[in-house]
Design an enzyme around this catalytic site. Structure first.
Site, PDB file in Angstrom:
ATOM      1  N   GLU A  57       0.820  -1.202   0.000  1.00 53.65           N
ATOM      2  CA  GLU A  57       0.000   0.000   0.000  1.00 53.65           C
ATOM      3  C   GLU A  57       0.859   1.259   0.000  1.00 53.65           C
ATOM      4  O   GLU A  57       0.561   2.242  -0.696  1.00 53.65           O
ATOM      5  CB  GLU A  57      -0.917   0.007   1.232  1.00 53.65           C
ATOM      6  N   GLY A 298      16.419 -36.788  -1.402  1.00 55.92           N
ATOM      7  CA  GLY A 298      16.259 -38.141  -1.910  1.00 55.92           C
ATOM      8  C   GLY A 298      15.009 -38.821  -1.386  1.00 55.92           C
ATOM      9  O   GLY A 298      14.169 -38.211  -0.705  1.00 55.92           O
TER      10      GLY A 298
END
Length: 364
Positions: A57, A298
């Site tokens: 803003e 992994g």
């Protein structure tokens, strides 16, 4: 839907477009976008670029004089804040700039802000309207989850061959995914607040774990599970990450932890059934302000995260490559029952590869 509501929706989507420019860089704040409109014309735009920087803003309104912003409508992706943090309340500037109307797309779940931002504007005679959208719900999904559960929203990625392998003989690295799938991976890294991996992955693959897209290279915070603190700091990630945090066993001697120096954060974690407690690790990452966590490791960590139900989204790449019997399989021990937690699945093509996205039920 009325023409005015059509217009509101269109400008609100533009505010979300602005918010996306800061996604992955604002933690512990949410990324927010804003658009100022008067008489149907966009006067200015802004987004929150990083924690401590002006909010969306402010970025949009500081471009305008009070006369230009007077009687305008401010469209903002998230309810404006009304409290002092690293920056002043956005509501104060909205009032000062004589904005007539504020339209926002997601109610801030943070109890410090929730409802209070809207109330402070209404008390000053500013019209405020909340327009719920599917776009807003999806965009702030991770922020809302982090706020409510004090845990990061976890996305786990895994690439495998057609015969279900993720690595070659003895865990050697395989190039499985195409350039199209690689680009998606780097976009996901960019939009995530941090990356989690394991010492085994770092040691075997020596990855950079940064963002490498056309014309930009971006460093991200990287968390590594290194039970015995065995990694060498000469590996690439220690140079390419914006910051490295190592999780080790609390049995590692303090003098060994201190060996790494002050530039690397060492976090001792107690062990649970012979491995580091993932719940403790994820809660620590959440306390660092990480909303969206990208996991790239992994099969062992992938399985454990899913088995303990920490994952909210899984991305599985299926690649037209055949590795053979000597390759390392993606999955070894997950019980079939974990699939009962699947909320939704979605398949799509990524060049020559396939991608399955799985959404999981929330862990409360």
């Amino acid at each position: 839907m009325s023409l005015n509501r059509d217009s509101d929706f269109s400008f609100l989507l533009q505010a979300f477009d602005e918010a996306r420019k800061g996604r992955g860089f604002c933690a512990p704040n949410p990324s927010v976008g804003a658009v100022v409109v008067k008489n149907g014309t966009v006067l200015s735009r802004g987004y929150h670029s990083k924690s401590g920087a002006p909010h969306a803003e402010v970025e949009a309104l500081k471009q305008l004089t009070n006369e230009e912003s007077e009687a305008a409508t401010l469209y903002v992706s998230l309810e404006p804040c009304c409290h002092h943090g690293k920056t002043p309340p956005c509501t104060d500037l909205i009032i000062e700039k004589r904005i007539a109307r504020v339209v926002y797309g997601f109610k801030d779940p943070n109890p410090i802000v929730s409802g209070k931002g809207e109330k402070s504007l209404l008390e000053k005679g500013i019209q405020v309207e909340f327009i719920p959208t599917a776009e807003g719900d999806a965009y702030y999904e991770a922020y809302a989850y982090w706020t409510s559960n004090k845990l990061p929203w976890v996305t786990a990625k895994l690439a495998m061959s057609l015969d279900g392998k993720i690595a070659g003989k003895n865990g050697s690295r395989l190039i499985l995914t195409s350039s199209v799938a690689n680009t998606l991976t780097h976009l996901c890294r960019k939009e995530s607040d941090a990356i989690l991996t394991t010492a085994k992955t770092v040691r075997l693959d020596n990855p950079q774990l940064n963002v490498r897209l056309e014309n930009e290279t971006i460093s991200k915070p990287v968390y590594i599970i290194d039970r015995n603190l065995e990694l060498s700091t000469t590996l690439k990630v220690f140079t390419t990450a914006s910051h490295v945090t190592l999780f080790c066993s609390n049995s590692v001697k303090k003098e060994h932890r201190n060996h790494f120096g002050g530039e690397i954060t060492i976090v001792p974690v107690h062990e649970k059934n012979g491995v580091l407690d993932l719940g403790v690790i994820l809660k620590h990452i959440a306390l660092d302000g990480v909303h969206e966590l990208w996991v790239e490791a992994g099969g062992i960590l992938f399985e454990k995260l899913h088995y303990e139900k920490w994952v909210r989204r899984s991305l599985l790449y299926s690649c037209p490559v055949w590795v053979g019997d000597e390759g390392i399989p993606a999955f070894r021990s997950l019980p079939v029952s974990f699939l009962n937690e699947v909320q939704s699945t979605h398949w799509q093509a990524l060049g020559r590869d396939g991608l399955m996205e799985i959404r999981w039920g929330q862990k409360l």
